[in-house]
Design an enzyme around this catalytic site. Structure first.
Site, PDB file in Angstrom:
ATOM      1  N   SER A 181       0.787  -1.039   0.083  1.00 51.45           N
ATOM      2  CA  SER A 181      -0.040  -0.085  -0.066  1.00 51.45           C
ATOM      3  C   SER A 181       0.722   1.398  -0.104  1.00 51.45           C
ATOM      4  O   SER A 181       0.353   2.219  -0.480  1.00 51.45           O
ATOM      5  CB  SER A 181      -0.953   0.005   1.002  1.00 51.45           C
ATOM      6  OG  SER A 181      -0.350  -0.092   2.436  1.00 51.45           O
ATOM      7  N   HIS A 209      -5.402  -4.061  -1.652  1.00 48.24           N
ATOM      8  CA  HIS A 209      -5.091  -3.079  -2.767  1.00 48.24           C
ATOM      9  C   HIS A 209      -5.181  -3.844  -4.041  1.00 48.24           C
ATOM     10  O   HIS A 209      -4.954  -3.025  -4.997  1.00 48.24           O
ATOM     11  CB  HIS A 209      -3.815  -2.138  -2.486  1.00 48.24           C
ATOM     12  CG  HIS A 209      -4.134  -1.131  -1.444  1.00 48.24           C
ATOM     13  ND1 HIS A 209      -4.629   0.143  -1.613  1.00 48.24           N
ATOM     14  CD2 HIS A 209      -3.798  -1.347  -0.230  1.00 48.24           C
ATOM     15  CE1 HIS A 209      -4.631   0.755  -0.486  1.00 48.24           C
ATOM     16  NE2 HIS A 209      -4.373  -0.020   0.340  1.00 48.24           N
ATOM     17  N   LYS A 240     -12.412  -0.722  -0.318  1.00 49.16           N
ATOM     18  CA  LYS A 240     -11.640  -0.046  -1.172  1.00 49.16           C
ATOM     19  C   LYS A 240     -12.287  -0.064  -2.762  1.00 49.16           C
ATOM     20  O   LYS A 240     -12.996   0.618  -3.036  1.00 49.16           O
ATOM     21  CB  LYS A 240     -10.251  -0.525  -1.178  1.00 49.16           C
ATOM     22  CG  LYS A 240      -9.481  -0.134   0.059  1.00 49.16           C
ATOM     23  CD  LYS A 240      -8.056  -0.467  -0.004  1.00 49.16           C
ATOM     24  CE  LYS A 240      -7.324  -0.169   1.600  1.00 49.16           C
ATOM     25  NZ  LYS A 240      -7.620  -0.621   2.500  1.00 49.16           N
TER      26      LYS A 240
END
Length: 392
Positions: A181, A209, A240
């Site tokens: 990240s 991610h 996310k």
């Protein structure tokens, strides 16, 4: 003032002296490429809303319908009355999407790592972790009594040495982020899997991610590298690119059943609201038709990174939509972030202890919704702020 309050106050003052103190930023609008802050429109370059799904009409409609059907809350933990039909449906769809036998949903990606690692690792086991793994992995490991080995970032030689030295332990689990990240680089998962198979270890990947970003339709790092059936535990987030909130583990049925009985964040937390579960379910269906959207995300990322590098900025090891601009000194990093905001660009400064003391960076995150004009504006702002910073 009590002594403990004075101690906390002194620590806060130290953060301020070092330029690392930051109050919460309160936004007046929802997550998008442009957001309202203090009465003005600001270009948002720090959101994890990679595909812009937070305001997708299908997700909003799913949330409304689920609220009308089930109410605003689930009323209990999953093991009592908190498993509604919508929760079971979400887990079935997640497992199908990820290509695994089963999936189990937690309240966040952070609690997923805590719950899974603390449940499966005992005092006779060893966990082998990349040094740059996410804080939730680090905290999850700390909750166990397992032995720990750390290998230098993506260093397969050190990983193999750790595996060789761990032959006497029970379970051996290699844990890695799929996408890191802070730097935006991708784990060398094929090499990790080959080493784990050679030394009879399990592979655990946190795709926070990578979910919705890597692989066909955003299925993650395992799919990106074609390693289905060879990665034992896949953790992901629903907070996310998926656009909602929550975390999940995609695994085999026996591990799911075990976690239902052992994972403390699962056992002692009220389940997702019906609206959240329904929105996540709708997001999976959007992802299954998201080829063009993900293509736009990667085109935008490549374009922005190349333009930033052309100005001479150091973007580190970035190879994903996470594009750090390495500054170095913590105070200078936060000053750079402040100058960007003055230019109407919000890009978060990230400093020690999140990253090394000399590796402060302004982290940009590119999304599929950013226009070329917006990306060009951010690049121009970077150039202006560098010039202003040099004059300070």
């Amino acid at each position: 003032m009590a002594k403990w309050e004075r101690t906390l106050g002194e620590e806060l003052q130290q953060l301020k002296r070092e330029g690392r103190y930051r109050p919460l930023t309160v936004w007046a609008s929802g997550s998008s490429t442009r957001m309202e802050l203090d009465g003005r429109s600001v270009l948002q370059m720090s959101s994890n809303n990679y595909l812009g799904l937070t305001d997708h009409p299908e997700l909003i409609q799913a949330a409304i319908e689920a609220t009308r059907q089930y109410g605003v809350g689930s009323g209990s933990v999953r093991t009592i009355t908190g498993t509604l039909a919508i929760h079971e449906q979400l887990e079935l769809e997640l497992a199908r999407f990820k290509g695994t036998e089963a999936a189990l949903v937690f309240q966040s990606g952070f609690t997923t790592n805590q719950g899974v690692l603390a449940s499966i690792l005992g005092p006779d086991d060893v966990v082998i972790s990349d040094e740059l793994n996410h804080a939730s992995i680090i905290d999850g490991i700390r909750l166990t009594k397992a032995h720990r080995k750390i290998y230098a970032h993506k260093d397969m030689g050190q990983l193999e040495t750790a595996l060789k030295e761990s032959a006497a332990y029970g379970k051996r689990i290699v844990v890695t982020d799929g996408v890191f990240s802070m730097d935006g680089d991708i784990a060398p998962l094929p090499a990790i899997v080959e080493l784990a198979e050679r030394y009879d270890a399990f592979v655990y990947v946190d795709d926070a991610h990578a979910s919705g970003v890597l692989g066909k339709n955003g299925k993650g790092t395992t799919d990106h590298f074609g390693l289905h059936g060879r990665v034992h535990i896949q953790v992901g987030t629903l907070s996310k690119a998926v656009g909602v909130v929550g975390g999940y583990v995609a695994c085999d049925q026996i591990l799911k059943d075990y976690l239902i009985h052992k994972a403390r964040p699962f056992l002692f937390s009220t389940s997702q609201t019906p609206a959240v579960a329904a929105s996540c379910l709708a997001a999976i269906r959007v992802l299954e038709q998201s080829g063009e959207l993900i293509g736009k995300l990667w085109d935008n990322a490549a374009y922005f990174r190349s333009q930033v590098q052309a100005l001479g900025f150091d973007t580190g090891a970035s190879e994903t939509p996470i594009v750090p601009v390495i500054v170095g000194n913590p105070a200078e990093t936060m000053r750079f972030s402040d100058l960007l905001l003055q230019e109407g660009v919000f890009a978060q400064g990230i400093v020690y202890p999140t990253v090394a003391m000399d590796k402060g960076r302004v982290r940009f995150i590119v999304t599929a919704r950013h226009t070329r004009e917006e990306l060009d504006y951010a690049v121009q702002a970077l150039g202006k702020c560098r010039a202003a910073l040099s004059q300070d």
